[in-house]
Design a protein around this motif. Sequence first.
Motif, PDB file in Angstrom:
ATOM      1  N   LEU A  19     -67.214 -23.749  18.726  1.00  0.00           N
ATOM      2  CA  LEU A  19     -66.030 -24.580  18.558  1.00  0.00           C
ATOM      3  C   LEU A  19     -64.732 -23.796  18.328  1.00  0.00           C
ATOM      4  CD1 LEU A  19     -67.612 -27.162  15.810  1.00  0.00           C
ATOM      5  CD2 LEU A  19     -67.635 -27.248  18.311  1.00  0.00           C
ATOM      6  N   SER A  20     -63.628 -24.326  18.876  1.00  0.00           N
ATOM      7  CA  SER A  20     -62.323 -23.785  18.818  1.00  0.00           C
ATOM      8  C   SER A  20     -61.183 -24.788  18.099  1.00  0.00           C
ATOM      9  CB  SER A  20     -61.701 -23.519  20.133  1.00  0.00           C
ATOM     10  OG  SER A  20     -62.548 -22.642  20.748  1.00  0.00           O
ATOM     11  N   CYS A  21     -60.466 -24.256  17.353  1.00  0.00           N
ATOM     12  CA  CYS A  21     -59.126 -25.112  16.697  1.00  0.00           C
ATOM     13  C   CYS A  21     -57.986 -24.344  16.954  1.00  0.00           C
ATOM     14  CB  CYS A  21     -59.616 -25.652  15.294  1.00  0.00           C
ATOM     15  SG  CYS A  21     -58.413 -26.465  14.636  1.00  0.00           S
ATOM     16  N   LYS A  22     -56.982 -25.040  17.634  1.00  0.00           N
ATOM     17  CA  LYS A  22     -55.878 -24.664  17.756  1.00  0.00           C
ATOM     18  C   LYS A  22     -54.854 -25.285  16.564  1.00  0.00           C
ATOM     19  CE  LYS A  22     -51.980 -22.703  19.940  1.00  0.00           C
ATOM     20  NZ  LYS A  22     -51.869 -21.313  20.110  1.00  0.00           N
ATOM     21  N   ALA A  23     -54.103 -24.295  15.818  1.00  0.00           N
ATOM     22  CA  ALA A  23     -53.226 -24.896  14.792  1.00  0.00           C
ATOM     23  C   ALA A  23     -51.783 -24.654  15.124  1.00  0.00           C
ATOM     24  CB  ALA A  23     -53.537 -24.040  13.539  1.00  0.00           C
ATOM     25  N   SER A  24     -50.811 -25.595  14.795  1.00  0.00           N
ATOM     26  CA  SER A  24     -49.319 -25.109  15.064  1.00  0.00           C
ATOM     27  C   SER A  24     -48.661 -25.956  13.822  1.00  0.00           C
ATOM     28  CB  SER A  24     -49.043 -25.987  16.281  1.00  0.00           C
ATOM     29  OG  SER A  24     -49.330 -27.536  16.134  1.00  0.00           O
ATOM     30  N   GLY A  25     -47.390 -25.573  13.729  1.00  0.00           N
ATOM     31  CA  GLY A  25     -46.557 -26.131  12.594  1.00  0.00           C
ATOM     32  C   GLY A  25     -46.912 -25.471  11.294  1.00  0.00           C
ATOM     33  N   LEU A  26     -47.259 -24.431  11.205  1.00  0.00           N
ATOM     34  CA  LEU A  26     -47.559 -23.588   9.783  1.00  0.00           C
ATOM     35  C   LEU A  26     -47.511 -22.171  10.127  1.00  0.00           C
ATOM     36  CD1 LEU A  26     -51.216 -23.868   8.542  1.00  0.00           C
ATOM     37  CD2 LEU A  26     -50.579 -24.050  10.826  1.00  0.00           C
ATOM     38  N   ASN A  27     -47.477 -21.543   8.867  1.00  0.00           N
ATOM     39  CA  ASN A  27     -47.652 -20.045   8.907  1.00  0.00           C
ATOM     40  C   ASN A  27     -49.145 -19.612   8.736  1.00  0.00           C
ATOM     41  OD1 ASN A  27     -47.600 -17.388   8.568  1.00  0.00           O
ATOM     42  ND2 ASN A  27     -46.141 -17.362   7.306  1.00  0.00           N
ATOM     43  N   SER A  51     -60.830 -16.809   4.476  1.00  0.00           N
ATOM     44  CA  SER A  51     -59.694 -16.383   4.007  1.00  0.00           C
ATOM     45  C   SER A  51     -58.379 -15.767   4.859  1.00  0.00           C
ATOM     46  CB  SER A  51     -59.711 -15.630   2.727  1.00  0.00           C
ATOM     47  OG  SER A  51     -60.138 -14.354   3.030  1.00  0.00           O
ATOM     48  N   SER A  52     -57.336 -15.766   4.284  1.00  0.00           N
ATOM     49  CA  SER A  52     -56.270 -15.012   5.233  1.00  0.00           C
ATOM     50  C   SER A  52     -56.592 -13.617   5.336  1.00  0.00           C
ATOM     51  CB  SER A  52     -54.967 -15.184   4.527  1.00  0.00           C
ATOM     52  OG  SER A  52     -54.929 -14.707   3.296  1.00  0.00           O
ATOM     53  N   ARG A  70     -61.357 -15.991  13.168  1.00  0.00           N
ATOM     54  CA  ARG A  70     -60.090 -16.355  13.599  1.00  0.00           C
ATOM     55  C   ARG A  70     -59.185 -15.597  14.281  1.00  0.00           C
ATOM     56  NH1 ARG A  70     -57.390 -17.254   7.783  1.00  0.00           N
ATOM     57  NH2 ARG A  70     -55.531 -17.706   8.873  1.00  0.00           N
ATOM     58  N   ASP A  71     -58.147 -15.811  14.928  1.00  0.00           N
ATOM     59  CA  ASP A  71     -57.173 -15.109  15.766  1.00  0.00           C
ATOM     60  C   ASP A  71     -56.014 -15.523  15.386  1.00  0.00           C
ATOM     61  OD1 ASP A  71     -55.482 -13.952  17.852  1.00  0.00           O
ATOM     62  OD2 ASP A  71     -56.904 -14.216  19.388  1.00  0.00           O
ATOM     63  N   ASN A  72     -55.238 -14.981  14.293  1.00  0.00           N
ATOM     64  CA  ASN A  72     -54.082 -15.080  14.018  1.00  0.00           C
ATOM     65  C   ASN A  72     -52.909 -15.005  14.931  1.00  0.00           C
ATOM     66  OD1 ASN A  72     -55.139 -15.570  11.337  1.00  0.00           O
ATOM     67  ND2 ASN A  72     -54.567 -13.578  10.611  1.00  0.00           N
ATOM     68  N   ALA A  73     -52.790 -14.253  15.844  1.00  0.00           N
ATOM     69  CA  ALA A  73     -51.892 -14.321  17.100  1.00  0.00           C
ATOM     70  C   ALA A  73     -51.985 -15.283  17.849  1.00  0.00           C
ATOM     71  CB  ALA A  73     -52.096 -12.925  17.843  1.00  0.00           C
ATOM     72  N   ARG A  74     -53.229 -16.072  18.173  1.00  0.00           N
ATOM     73  CA  ARG A  74     -53.405 -17.241  18.798  1.00  0.00           C
ATOM     74  C   ARG A  74     -53.387 -18.580  17.899  1.00  0.00           C
ATOM     75  NH1 ARG A  74     -56.084 -13.349  21.875  1.00  0.00           N
ATOM     76  NH2 ARG A  74     -55.577 -13.504  24.311  1.00  0.00           N
ATOM     77  N   ARG A  75     -53.195 -18.433  16.621  1.00  0.00           N
ATOM     78  CA  ARG A  75     -53.513 -19.323  15.740  1.00  0.00           C
ATOM     79  C   ARG A  75     -54.645 -20.229  16.061  1.00  0.00           C
ATOM     80  NH1 ARG A  75     -48.352 -21.810  13.643  1.00  0.00           N
ATOM     81  NH2 ARG A  75     -46.614 -20.210  13.697  1.00  0.00           N
ATOM     82  N   MET A  76     -55.834 -19.510  16.091  1.00  0.00           N
ATOM     83  CA  MET A  76     -56.918 -20.331  16.604  1.00  0.00           C
ATOM     84  C   MET A  76     -57.953 -19.854  15.533  1.00  0.00           C
ATOM     85  SD  MET A  76     -56.579 -21.898  19.599  1.00  0.00           S
ATOM     86  CE  MET A  76     -58.324 -21.993  20.158  1.00  0.00           C
ATOM     87  N   VAL A  77     -58.929 -20.936  15.247  1.00  0.00           N
ATOM     88  CA  VAL A  77     -60.021 -20.601  14.164  1.00  0.00           C
ATOM     89  C   VAL A  77     -61.348 -21.073  15.239  1.00  0.00           C
ATOM     90  CG1 VAL A  77     -59.741 -22.789  13.277  1.00  0.00           C
ATOM     91  CG2 VAL A  77     -61.346 -21.122  12.246  1.00  0.00           C
ATOM     92  N   TYR A  78     -62.459 -20.180  15.168  1.00  0.00           N
ATOM     93  CA  TYR A  78     -63.561 -20.569  16.009  1.00  0.00           C
ATOM     94  C   TYR A  78     -64.689 -20.792  14.978  1.00  0.00           C
ATOM     95  CZ  TYR A  78     -60.784 -18.404  19.264  1.00  0.00           C
ATOM     96  OH  TYR A  78     -59.645 -18.204  20.186  1.00  0.00           O
ATOM     97  N   LEU A  79     -65.737 -21.416  15.548  1.00  0.00           N
ATOM     98  CA  LEU A  79     -66.899 -21.655  14.903  1.00  0.00           C
ATOM     99  C   LEU A  79     -68.046 -21.353  15.891  1.00  0.00           C
ATOM    100  CD1 LEU A  79     -68.242 -21.929  12.013  1.00  0.00           C
ATOM    101  CD2 LEU A  79     -68.596 -24.327  12.665  1.00  0.00           C
ATOM    102  N   GLN A  80     -68.806 -20.228  16.017  1.00  0.00           N
ATOM    103  CA  GLN A  80     -69.858 -19.882  16.774  1.00  0.00           C
ATOM    104  C   GLN A  80     -71.168 -20.315  16.147  1.00  0.00           C
ATOM    105  OE1 GLN A  80     -69.899 -18.497  19.905  1.00  0.00           O
ATOM    106  NE2 GLN A  80     -71.949 -19.254  19.625  1.00  0.00           N
TER     107      GLN A  80
END
Length: 110
Positions: A19-27, A51-52, A70-80
Amino acid sequence: VQLQASGGGLVQAGGSLRLSCKASGLNFAINTVAWYRQTPGTQRELVASMSSSGAPNYADSVKGRFTISRDNARRMVYLQMNSLNTEDTAVYYCKVLGTYGRGTLVTVSS
């Protein structure tokens, strides 16, 4: 905050999904990220969080099978998700800063 999850689908027991999740609108980098899941008639439950600083936390039911990253540069979080079983069938949601994204359905067939 906007979250867009993807990657759900139908898989046989014993199979894997990511699973992938793209985030926007936040730090993104300074916030804890998490995956939850929910089945009909039940409360949404925490599957995994990170956590951060990158420290992961898992529900007992998925330890050793699921991996959050997580990939902070891409603002992505994954669940393998590996070694899936029918009890993993649920709608999965990513969560950041108190906001849930639209869920993605994971169906595991026996």
